[in-house]
Structures are given as structure tokens and as C-alpha cells.
Scaffold this motif. Structure first.
Motif, PDB file in Angstrom:
ATOM      1  N   UNK A  42      39.735  41.575  33.635  1.00  0.00           N
ATOM      2  CA  UNK A  42      40.317  41.398  34.961  1.00  0.00           C
ATOM      3  C   UNK A  42      41.829  41.269  34.901  1.00  0.00           C
ATOM      4  N   UNK A  43      42.433  40.941  36.022  1.00  0.00           N
ATOM      5  CA  UNK A  43      43.879  40.747  36.135  1.00  0.00           C
ATOM      6  C   UNK A  43      44.127  39.358  36.696  1.00  0.00           C
ATOM      7  N   UNK A  44      44.890  38.546  35.997  1.00  0.00           N
ATOM      8  CA  UNK A  44      45.096  37.163  36.408  1.00  0.00           C
ATOM      9  C   UNK A  44      46.410  36.939  37.144  1.00  0.00           C
ATOM     10  N   UNK A  45      47.266  37.957  37.213  1.00  0.00           N
ATOM     11  CA  UNK A  45      48.475  37.841  38.029  1.00  0.00           C
ATOM     12  C   UNK A  45      48.941  39.247  38.387  1.00  0.00           C
ATOM     13  N   UNK A  46      49.619  39.325  39.508  1.00  0.00           N
ATOM     14  CA  UNK A  46      50.086  40.623  39.995  1.00  0.00           C
ATOM     15  C   UNK A  46      51.394  41.029  39.342  1.00  0.00           C
TER      16      UNK A  46
ATOM     17  N   UNK B 254      41.403  39.346  30.158  1.00  0.00           N
ATOM     18  CA  UNK B 254      42.306  39.921  31.158  1.00  0.00           C
ATOM     19  C   UNK B 254      43.107  41.059  30.556  1.00  0.00           C
ATOM     20  N   UNK B 255      43.694  41.845  31.413  1.00  0.00           N
ATOM     21  CA  UNK B 255      44.284  43.118  30.985  1.00  0.00           C
ATOM     22  C   UNK B 255      45.537  42.960  30.138  1.00  0.00           C
TER      23      UNK B 255
ATOM     24  N   UNK C  52      45.000  30.409  38.147  1.00  0.00           N
ATOM     25  CA  UNK C  52      43.797  29.579  38.239  1.00  0.00           C
ATOM     26  C   UNK C  52      42.856  30.092  39.326  1.00  0.00           C
ATOM     27  N   UNK C  53      43.415  30.497  40.442  1.00  0.00           N
ATOM     28  CA  UNK C  53      42.572  30.997  41.533  1.00  0.00           C
ATOM     29  C   UNK C  53      41.875  32.288  41.145  1.00  0.00           C
ATOM     30  N   UNK C  54      42.602  33.196  40.537  1.00  0.00           N
ATOM     31  CA  UNK C  54      41.988  34.462  40.116  1.00  0.00           C
ATOM     32  C   UNK C  54      40.922  34.224  39.057  1.00  0.00           C
ATOM     33  N   UNK C  55      41.182  33.314  38.147  1.00  0.00           N
ATOM     34  CA  UNK C  55      40.188  33.021  37.121  1.00  0.00           C
ATOM     35  C   UNK C  55      38.940  32.396  37.748  1.00  0.00           C
TER      36      UNK C  55
END
Length: 405
Positions: free
Chosen positions: A150-154, A125-126, A165-168
Motif C-alpha cells: 500500500x501507500x502510507x503517505x501521498x 508499503x511502496x 497512522x490513519x492509512x495504516x
């Protein structure tokens, strides 16, 4: 809104005094005197290269003396004792530990030795450190695999376990051979929910062939000895950390822990000095600064002796910061992810008075004239905060710490 109000509003600044360190009758002044710290500074930047306590310095000197007197004797039994100490400290076993010089080399050995095929991918992730990402890219490039970031939180201040967890879960594909995360991110201060990520990875592995199994690799350098948890019991497959930060170990030392269930999925890249286990074989061989490696056990012992009820007291208690009303570490919240940003406040001072710094850049107390090298080009706001605070008795201290938001 000033900087202090912003940090407090974001839930990143916690300054209320606590009494946890005073309850055990520990002389925290004596503990602080074990370190060669500048008495004019309250330095909360020890996440970079930690000051070594006297016990660790003495151990280095003693091993150096012994090696000087008989350089042929490398004292292999000492290496075993270090592995035992680290294994116990993280909640694992000695045979699950490999010695490495630092986190970067450890991650490079793990990704480089992973049985990775062309067409598979490594998912990061970034907010993973640039060198973490580079270690993955170098390994993937050698076999024709890919690295996806990717990005795991905004928003780090509002990140939740559910969001991460959802993004992952939505990012893992059948081609994903490994997921890399950072336990405590140096760029944001977010403490990643490792167990939640491990559950997502385990779910993705259902029905997969062994050679396609997705491994969870954790860069744990800013969590080891700072977070009160068992690194080997969080569900990760691999945990990598330097021991020269919050553990207060000698410089140039680090560790890799591998879940024995997946040790056959990572092969050695270099000759090793140890053949005690498949994981130990991952540690690079050749001649090292052995006095530094052997003294890691003294760092573990230093922590444990100051809180005999716990084999892994966390850094705030060890440094006595809580007893001085200096630090209260953010705890992980559900559904929010935890933070690790620290600040100091003394009872007779209204707060930290920061000097202004450039917005939109990360700044590190070890690089006071410029940006932290791993954050070049990142547009998230960051600050080096230097302020003064009156302390009882009329003296004053300069505060040095960094915050990345």
C-alpha cells in the motif's frame, strides 16, 4: 527555483551550523582520522558500506590472528559479548538478538520463519526496499499467503504521523499477519513514526487469537546508530538491521531483535550455532567470517566511548559533522514525519553546487554512472549531488551524497 531552494523549501535541507559537538571537547579531527576516507572527499554516502574506524579494523585483525593460531577455538564467549553489546545498544537484552549477515537475510529469516497460513497476508508499503518486499513475497508464496503493498503517505515532504497512522489503520484487515515498515526510508528520507505505527498494530490486535496476531516488522538499517532512539523500545515486534552502515561495523554483519513476547511466532529456517535463546536460534549456523562478527562489539564501543553520557550517540555527533557546520539532521516533527537528508555548507561558501542529473530517477553515490538498482522504474525525482565547497585555509573538498525526494 534552483535545487537548493527546492530542498530548503521542502524542509529537507538544513545547513545552519550547530555547536553540539564542540561542547564536549571532542577532537573531531582525531575522530575523522580513525577512518580511511579519501581526504579530498566529504563523503556523506556512508549509508552504503561504511568505512571502518581503526578500532574496528584492529579488532578484526586481532580476532583473525587468534583464529589463525587456533582455528579450532571459535571463542563462543565473544559471540555472547557481541549479543550483550548489541542488546544494550538497542535497549533490549542479549537473548533477544540473533546474528545475521545483513538486513536482507534477516528479513528473509523473519518472514520465512513467521507462522503464516494460507489466506493470511503480509502488508508492506511502496517505499519499502525492493528486497524487503521480495523477502515477504518469497515467504508468502511458500504457504499460499498474500503480500499487499500500500501507500502510507501521498507526499514524503508533507507526510504526517496522522496521515501515516490513519492509512495504516485503514489498511490492516483481520487477515493481516504482519506489517512491514522501514524506519528510515532510503528512497524518500522519511523517518517513519514507528511508535505511532506500533499503536495502530496494537489496536488491531485487540481480541485476536495468538496465531492471528499481527506483528510489526521494522527494517531499521538506516536508523540504527543514525537516529537517537532505542530500537527495542519503540513498540515493534521485530527489528532487523545490518551493522555495517551507520554503526560502522564490519561488512557482512547484521542483527535481528525480536520482542520476547512473540519469539514463539517465528521458527528457525536454518540450523544455528547458538541455542542460548529462541531468538538466537534464528541466526544461520555454519562457518562464518567470525573475525568480522566478533568485531561488531568494537564498533559499539567506538561510538559509546566518544560520548560517555550516552550509550547511543547518533552519527552526526560521532562524525563531528555538526561541529564543522556541515550537517544538521532533520528532527521528527509533529504532525510531520522526520527526514534524514543531509547537506554540507561551510561558512565561506554560499552553498552546494550540484551537477545536473537526470530527473525522475534515483541515483546513488556508489553507482555514479547509473541508477540505484533497487529503484529501477521508480518515477520519483532523485539526484546525485556532487559539488565543491571552499573550506578555511583555501583548500577545497568535493561533496558526495545522494538525495531522493
Amino acid at each position: 527555483m534552483d535545487r537548493r531552494d527546492f530542498l530548503a523549501g521542502a524542509g529537507l535541507l538544513a545547513v545552519a551550523p550547530t555547536a553540539s559537538s564542540a561542547a564536549r571537547g571532542v577532537d573531531w579531527g582525531a575522530v575523522r582520522r580513525e577512518f580511511r576516507l579519501d581526504p579530498a572527499l566529504t563523503n556523506l554516502g556512508l549509508f552504503y558500506l561504511a568505512s571502518n574506524p581503526r578500532e574496528v579494523r584492529d579488532a578484526v585483525d586481532e580476532f583473525r590472528r587468534r583464529l589463525d593460531s587456533n582455528s579450532h577455538d571459535l571463542m563462543p564467549e565473544e559471540a555472547r559479548e557481541v549479543a550483550v553489546a548489541l542488546g544494550q545498544y538497542v535497549g533490549g537484552a542479549a537473548d533477544d538478538i540473533a546474528f545475521v549477515p545483513n538486513t536482507t537475510i534477516g528479513l528473509s529469516i523473519v518472514y520465512g520463519g513467521l507462522k503464516l497460513r494460507a489466506g493470511q497476508e503480509l502488508l508492506l508499503n511502496d517505499q519499502d526496499h525492493a528486497w524487503h518486499q521480495q523477502a515477504a513475497r518469497l515467504a508468502a508464496g511458500r504457504v499460499g499467503a498474500n503480500v499487499r503493498v500500500g501507500t502510507l503517505f501521498e507526499n514524503p515532504a508533507k507526510a504526517t504521523e496522522d496521515e501515516i497512522a490513519t492509512r495504516l489503520r485503514n489498511s490492516i484487515t483481520p487477515r493481516t499477519r504482519a506489517v512491514g515498515i522501514t524506519w528510515v526510508q532510503s528512497s524518500t528520507g522519511v523517518r517513519m513514526p514507528v511508535r505511532a505505527c506500533a499503536s495502530v498494530v496494537a489496536e488491531a490486535n485487540r481480541g485476536r487469537a495468538r496465531e492471528d496476531r499481527c506483528l510489526l516488522v521494522v527494517d531499521g538499517v538506516h536508523g540504527l546508530a543514525a537516529v537517537d532512539d532505542d530500537a527495542a523500545r519503540m513498540g515493534a515486534d521485530v527489528f532487523v538491521a545490518g551493522t555495517h552502515k551507520w554503526l560502522f561495523g564490519p561488512r557482512g554483519t547484521g542483527m535481528v531483535w525480536v520482542n520476547p513476547e512473540v519469539s514463539d511466532q517465528i521458527v528457525p529456517l536454518l540450523p544455528s550455532l547458538s541455542d542460548r535463546s529462541p531468538t538466537a536460534l534464528l541466526g544461520p549456523g555454519g562457518f562464518h567470517a567470525f573475525e568480522q562478527y566478533y568485531a561488531v562489539r568494537a564498533a559499539v564501543r567506538f561510538h559509546q566511548r566518544r560520548d560517555p553520557r550516552s550509550r547511543r550517540p547518533h552519527a552526526a555527533r560521532r562524525l563531528g559533522l555538526r561541529g564543522h557546520g556541515v550537517l544538521r539532521r532533520s528532527r521528527p516533527h509533529r504532525p510531520r514525519a522526520g527526514g534524514t537528508v543531509a547537506a554540507e555548507k561551510h561558512p565561506d561558501h554560499h552553498g552546494v553546487v550540484p551537477h545536473p542529473v537526470r530527473a525522475g530517477r534515483h541515483v546513488d553515490p556508489q553507482h555514479p554512472g547509473g541508477d540505484r538498482p533497487d529503484c529501477a522504474g521508480d518515477q520519483r525525482a532523485g539526484s546525485l549531488i556532487r559539488g565543491s565547497s571552499a573550506v578555511p585555509g583555501g583548500s577545497s573538498r568535493t561533496l558526495v551524497f545522494s538525495i531522493c525526494t
